[in-house]
Design a protein around this motif. Structure first.
Motif, mmCIF file in Angstrom:
data_model
loop_
_atom_site.group_PDB
_atom_site.id
_atom_site.type_symbol
_atom_site.label_atom_id
_atom_site.label_comp_id
_atom_site.label_asym_id
_atom_site.label_seq_id
_atom_site.Cartn_x
_atom_site.Cartn_y
_atom_site.Cartn_z
ATOM 1 N N ASP A 11 0.858 -1.182 0.000
ATOM 2 C CA ASP A 11 0.000 0.000 0.000
ATOM 3 C C ASP A 11 0.907 1.248 0.000
ATOM 4 N N VAL A 12 0.942 1.949 -1.105
ATOM 5 C CA VAL A 12 1.820 3.122 -1.222
ATOM 6 C C VAL A 12 1.007 4.423 -1.228
ATOM 7 N N ARG A 13 -0.224 4.341 -0.722
ATOM 8 C CA ARG A 13 -1.093 5.512 -0.769
ATOM 9 C C ARG A 13 -0.542 6.671 0.073
ATOM 10 N N GLY A 14 0.194 6.342 1.165
ATOM 11 C CA GLY A 14 0.787 7.420 1.968
ATOM 12 C C GLY A 14 1.696 8.295 1.123
ATOM 13 N N TRP A 15 2.445 7.641 0.264
ATOM 14 C CA TRP A 15 3.384 8.374 -0.618
ATOM 15 C C TRP A 15 2.608 9.203 -1.643
ATOM 16 N N THR A 16 1.638 8.579 -2.313
ATOM 17 C CA THR A 16 0.940 9.318 -3.372
ATOM 18 C C THR A 16 -0.025 10.371 -2.798
#
Ligand SMILES: [Fe+2]
Length: 226
Positions: free
Chosen positions: A10-15
């Motif tokens: 889950d890379v949503r924090g980055w995006t």
């Protein structure tokens, strides 16, 4: 390998941080347009708002250059040249940010003078240029680098990267940044992001950071809009 290991990270924090850049830049352009002559208080608030934002962009770039890129290169060596391009873009954007910093620093003084119209026009040109550079940069990063973190980096390393993104930030910087990022999340994403934070930070965010964020927004030229 169990089922959880087959999921992308889950890379949503980055995006979400990227979404914040896009959203804040678009809003800043409207805020500068809305600044009324002689409104030194709003100019001062806008200048501080920009400084907080440009500092957060620099921090994000540093976290990528020093923290994320080495990990991506280890797991996908072929991405090295693209990451070098992205880091070169970071340096160019940082130098553009410094030019915009100086213009926002001058705004509280300029706003009470006849020079406001010309300075506002120059500021909008500089701001629009840095916005275009950042949008292009984020598009390349999200096309080339984000999928590598999502699919090639082992989950524990990905979680470590996410934790490290906030390393080196002062409490004041976290107080500014956290509600500003969460403002660009939908309800489910906001709940997920908050659940990952230590309980004391969640509490601070609810009781202090978020109310302060809305109070600060109310002092900007566009007032109550959030
Ligand atoms: Fe980024």
């Amino acid at each position: 390998m169990d089922e959880a290991d087959t999921q992308d990270n889950d890379v949503r924090g980055w995006t979400l941080d990227h979404d914040q850049f896009r959203g804040v830049l678009a809003d800043l352009i409207e805020q500068v347009r809305a600044l009324r002559a002689d409104d030194a208080d709003a100019a001062e608030a806008l200048s501080r708002w920009w400084r907080s934002f440009s500092g957060a962009v620099r921090h994000h770039f540093r976290a990528e250059d020093e923290g994320i890129w080495p990990t991506l290169t280890r797991h996908a060596p072929g991405i090295g040249p693209t990451l070098e391009d992205l880091s070169a873009q970071h340096r160019r954007i940082e130098s553009e940010l410094s030019g915009v910093d100086r213009r926002f620093d001058a705004l509280p003084t300029v706003v009470t003078t006849a020079g406001l119209a010309a300075d506002r026009a120059d500021l909008l040109v500089a701001l629009t240029q840095v916005q275009a550079a950042i949008l292009d940069h984020l598009a390349l990063e999200e096309r080339e680098a984000v999928p590598v973190l999502a699919t090639r980096v082992p989950p524990p390393e990905c979680r470590r990267i996410e934790r490290n993104m906030v390393k080196g930030l002062s409490l004041r910087e976290v107080a500014d940044l956290l509600p500003r990022i969460l403002a660009f999340a939908d309800d489910a994403e906001r709940a997920t992001m908050l659940a990952r934070l230590p309980p004391p930070v969640r509490l601070l965010n609810r009781l202090l950071f978020t109310p302060r964020y809305h109070r600060t927004r109310a002092t900007l030229p566009l007032g109550k809009r959030t």
